[in-house]
Scaffold this motif. Structure first.
Motif, PDB file in Angstrom:
ATOM      1  N   LEU A   7      -2.059   4.801  -8.634  1.00 30.04           N
ATOM      2  CA  LEU A   7      -3.013   4.308  -7.650  1.00 30.04           C
ATOM      3  C   LEU A   7      -2.251   3.649  -6.509  1.00 30.04           C
ATOM      4  O   LEU A   7      -1.354   2.848  -6.725  1.00 30.04           O
ATOM      5  CB  LEU A   7      -3.958   3.276  -8.276  1.00 30.04           C
ATOM      6  CG  LEU A   7      -4.835   3.755  -9.418  1.00 30.04           C
ATOM      7  CD1 LEU A   7      -5.632   2.585  -9.990  1.00 30.04           C
ATOM      8  CD2 LEU A   7      -5.767   4.851  -8.948  1.00 30.04           C
ATOM      9  N   ALA A   8      -2.624   4.015  -5.288  1.00 26.22           N
ATOM     10  CA  ALA A   8      -1.992   3.427  -4.109  1.00 26.22           C
ATOM     11  C   ALA A   8      -3.080   3.078  -3.111  1.00 26.22           C
ATOM     12  O   ALA A   8      -4.205   3.582  -3.196  1.00 26.22           O
ATOM     13  CB  ALA A   8      -1.004   4.410  -3.495  1.00 26.22           C
ATOM     14  N   ALA A   9      -2.750   2.218  -2.175  1.00 24.95           N
ATOM     15  CA  ALA A   9      -3.698   1.850  -1.125  1.00 24.95           C
ATOM     16  C   ALA A   9      -2.923   1.473   0.124  1.00 24.95           C
ATOM     17  O   ALA A   9      -1.789   0.992   0.050  1.00 24.95           O
ATOM     18  CB  ALA A   9      -4.572   0.675  -1.575  1.00 24.95           C
ATOM     19  N   GLY A  41     -20.856   0.512   2.402  1.00 18.11           N
ATOM     20  CA  GLY A  41     -21.312  -0.781   1.899  1.00 18.11           C
ATOM     21  C   GLY A  41     -20.165  -1.593   1.335  1.00 18.11           C
ATOM     22  O   GLY A  41     -20.067  -2.806   1.573  1.00 18.11           O
ATOM     23  N   PHE A  42     -19.256  -0.948   0.600  1.00 19.56           N
ATOM     24  CA  PHE A  42     -18.082  -1.646   0.066  1.00 19.56           C
ATOM     25  C   PHE A  42     -17.229  -2.169   1.221  1.00 19.56           C
ATOM     26  O   PHE A  42     -16.769  -3.310   1.207  1.00 19.56           O
ATOM     27  CB  PHE A  42     -17.258  -0.723  -0.839  1.00 19.56           C
ATOM     28  CG  PHE A  42     -16.002  -1.364  -1.337  1.00 19.56           C
ATOM     29  CD1 PHE A  42     -16.030  -2.233  -2.420  1.00 19.56           C
ATOM     30  CD2 PHE A  42     -14.773  -1.115  -0.727  1.00 19.56           C
ATOM     31  CE1 PHE A  42     -14.866  -2.848  -2.886  1.00 19.56           C
ATOM     32  CE2 PHE A  42     -13.609  -1.719  -1.192  1.00 19.56           C
ATOM     33  CZ  PHE A  42     -13.652  -2.583  -2.269  1.00 19.56           C
ATOM     34  N   THR A  52     -11.692   4.883   2.540  1.00 22.12           N
ATOM     35  CA  THR A  52     -11.734   6.302   2.214  1.00 22.12           C
ATOM     36  C   THR A  52     -10.781   6.608   1.071  1.00 22.12           C
ATOM     37  O   THR A  52      -9.577   6.396   1.197  1.00 22.12           O
ATOM     38  CB  THR A  52     -11.310   7.146   3.438  1.00 22.12           C
ATOM     39  OG1 THR A  52     -12.098   6.767   4.553  1.00 22.12           O
ATOM     40  CG2 THR A  52     -11.463   8.624   3.166  1.00 22.12           C
ATOM     41  N   PRO A  53     -11.300   7.093  -0.052  1.00 20.47           N
ATOM     42  CA  PRO A  53     -10.404   7.517  -1.129  1.00 20.47           C
ATOM     43  C   PRO A  53      -9.894   8.927  -0.840  1.00 20.47           C
ATOM     44  O   PRO A  53     -10.623   9.772  -0.324  1.00 20.47           O
ATOM     45  CB  PRO A  53     -11.305   7.496  -2.369  1.00 20.47           C
ATOM     46  CG  PRO A  53     -12.686   7.700  -1.842  1.00 20.47           C
ATOM     47  CD  PRO A  53     -12.695   7.133  -0.445  1.00 20.47           C
ATOM     48  N   THR A  54      -8.639   9.153  -1.152  1.00 18.01           N
ATOM     49  CA  THR A  54      -8.044  10.467  -0.955  1.00 18.01           C
ATOM     50  C   THR A  54      -6.943  10.655  -1.988  1.00 18.01           C
ATOM     51  O   THR A  54      -6.737   9.807  -2.855  1.00 18.01           O
ATOM     52  CB  THR A  54      -7.524  10.622   0.499  1.00 18.01           C
ATOM     53  OG1 THR A  54      -7.111  11.972   0.713  1.00 18.01           O
ATOM     54  CG2 THR A  54      -6.386   9.675   0.807  1.00 18.01           C
ATOM     55  N   PHE A  55      -6.226  11.747  -1.906  1.00 15.65           N
ATOM     56  CA  PHE A  55      -5.157  12.042  -2.849  1.00 15.65           C
ATOM     57  C   PHE A  55      -3.940  12.449  -2.052  1.00 15.65           C
ATOM     58  O   PHE A  55      -4.022  13.318  -1.185  1.00 15.65           O
ATOM     59  CB  PHE A  55      -5.608  13.191  -3.770  1.00 15.65           C
ATOM     60  CG  PHE A  55      -4.766  13.342  -4.995  1.00 15.65           C
ATOM     61  CD1 PHE A  55      -4.887  12.454  -6.046  1.00 15.65           C
ATOM     62  CD2 PHE A  55      -3.857  14.378  -5.104  1.00 15.65           C
ATOM     63  CE1 PHE A  55      -4.108  12.587  -7.187  1.00 15.65           C
ATOM     64  CE2 PHE A  55      -3.080  14.522  -6.233  1.00 15.65           C
ATOM     65  CZ  PHE A  55      -3.209  13.629  -7.276  1.00 15.65           C
ATOM     66  N   GLY A  58       0.550  13.147  -5.213  1.00 17.94           N
ATOM     67  CA  GLY A  58       0.306  12.963  -6.635  1.00 17.94           C
ATOM     68  C   GLY A  58      -0.312  11.628  -7.011  1.00 17.94           C
ATOM     69  O   GLY A  58      -0.344  11.264  -8.174  1.00 17.94           O
ATOM     70  N   ARG A  59      -0.811  10.902  -6.025  1.00 18.22           N
ATOM     71  CA  ARG A  59      -1.416   9.588  -6.288  1.00 18.22           C
ATOM     72  C   ARG A  59      -2.794   9.509  -5.651  1.00 18.22           C
ATOM     73  O   ARG A  59      -3.034  10.086  -4.595  1.00 18.22           O
ATOM     74  CB  ARG A  59      -0.569   8.470  -5.674  1.00 18.22           C
ATOM     75  CG  ARG A  59       0.861   8.435  -6.084  1.00 18.22           C
ATOM     76  CD  ARG A  59       1.634   7.462  -5.246  1.00 18.22           C
ATOM     77  NE  ARG A  59       1.525   6.132  -5.818  1.00 18.22           N
ATOM     78  CZ  ARG A  59       2.166   5.080  -5.360  1.00 18.22           C
ATOM     79  NH1 ARG A  59       2.916   5.183  -4.297  1.00 18.22           N
ATOM     80  NH2 ARG A  59       2.048   3.914  -5.942  1.00 18.22           N
ATOM     81  N   ALA A  60      -3.675   8.755  -6.295  1.00 15.97           N
ATOM     82  CA  ALA A  60      -4.963   8.438  -5.685  1.00 15.97           C
ATOM     83  C   ALA A  60      -4.694   7.365  -4.634  1.00 15.97           C
ATOM     84  O   ALA A  60      -4.056   6.355  -4.921  1.00 15.97           O
ATOM     85  CB  ALA A  60      -5.931   7.937  -6.741  1.00 15.97           C
ATOM     86  N   LEU A  61      -5.143   7.603  -3.407  1.00 12.99           N
ATOM     87  CA  LEU A  61      -4.861   6.690  -2.303  1.00 12.99           C
ATOM     88  C   LEU A  61      -6.172   6.191  -1.711  1.00 12.99           C
ATOM     89  O   LEU A  61      -7.057   6.978  -1.404  1.00 12.99           O
ATOM     90  CB  LEU A  61      -4.048   7.409  -1.218  1.00 12.99           C
ATOM     91  CG  LEU A  61      -3.759   6.633   0.060  1.00 12.99           C
ATOM     92  CD1 LEU A  61      -2.857   5.430  -0.224  1.00 12.99           C
ATOM     93  CD2 LEU A  61      -3.106   7.545   1.099  1.00 12.99           C
ATOM     94  N   LEU A  62      -6.286   4.886  -1.573  1.00 17.71           N
ATOM     95  CA  LEU A  62      -7.442   4.269  -0.948  1.00 17.71           C
ATOM     96  C   LEU A  62      -7.006   3.823   0.447  1.00 17.71           C
ATOM     97  O   LEU A  62      -6.138   2.964   0.586  1.00 17.71           O
ATOM     98  CB  LEU A  62      -7.921   3.078  -1.784  1.00 17.71           C
ATOM     99  CG  LEU A  62      -9.343   2.600  -1.586  1.00 17.71           C
ATOM    100  CD1 LEU A  62     -10.351   3.723  -1.786  1.00 17.71           C
ATOM    101  CD2 LEU A  62      -9.651   1.463  -2.541  1.00 17.71           C
TER     102      LEU A  62
END
Length: 108
Positions: A7-9, A41-42, A52-55, A58-62
């Protein structure tokens, strides 16, 4: 298992630490469970402009923005959309042509 989290952001383009990213993802996931699909809303509730969530890699990125995103660079124009180049010498040609007159078909 690898050293890096799955998980990354990012916040306004800057990466968050693994711990901060995990915390943000946890809060985001909890909110989404209660308010399915309400990313705006968040964002609003947390003082963000967008989330925005994306990929990526190889990591889920917010991707979180606290300001409006910079305008996207315009795509390069296709050659057909560009104005025709000026003739050599830089002098404009008169309307309706110019240069050598058109010739008819040659006879053999």
């Amino acid at each position: 298992m690898s050293d890096r989290s799955n998980l990354a952001a990012t916040l306004d383009g800057a990466p968050l630490s693994d711990e901060e990213a995990r915390d943000l993802w946890t809060r985001f996931s909890r909110y989404m469970d209660e308010h399915r699909g309400d990313m705006a809303g968040f964002a609003r509730e947390n003082g963000y402009v967008s989330v925005t969530p994306t990929f990526e890699r190889g990591r889920a990125l917010l991707v979180v923005r606290t300001t409006e995103a910079p305008p996207a660079k315009p795509a390069p124009r296709a050659a057909a959309d560009r104005p025709a180049p000026r003739p050599s010498g830089g002098k404009p040609t008169p309307r309706g042509g110019g240069g050598k007159p058109a010739r008819g078909r040659r006879r053999r």
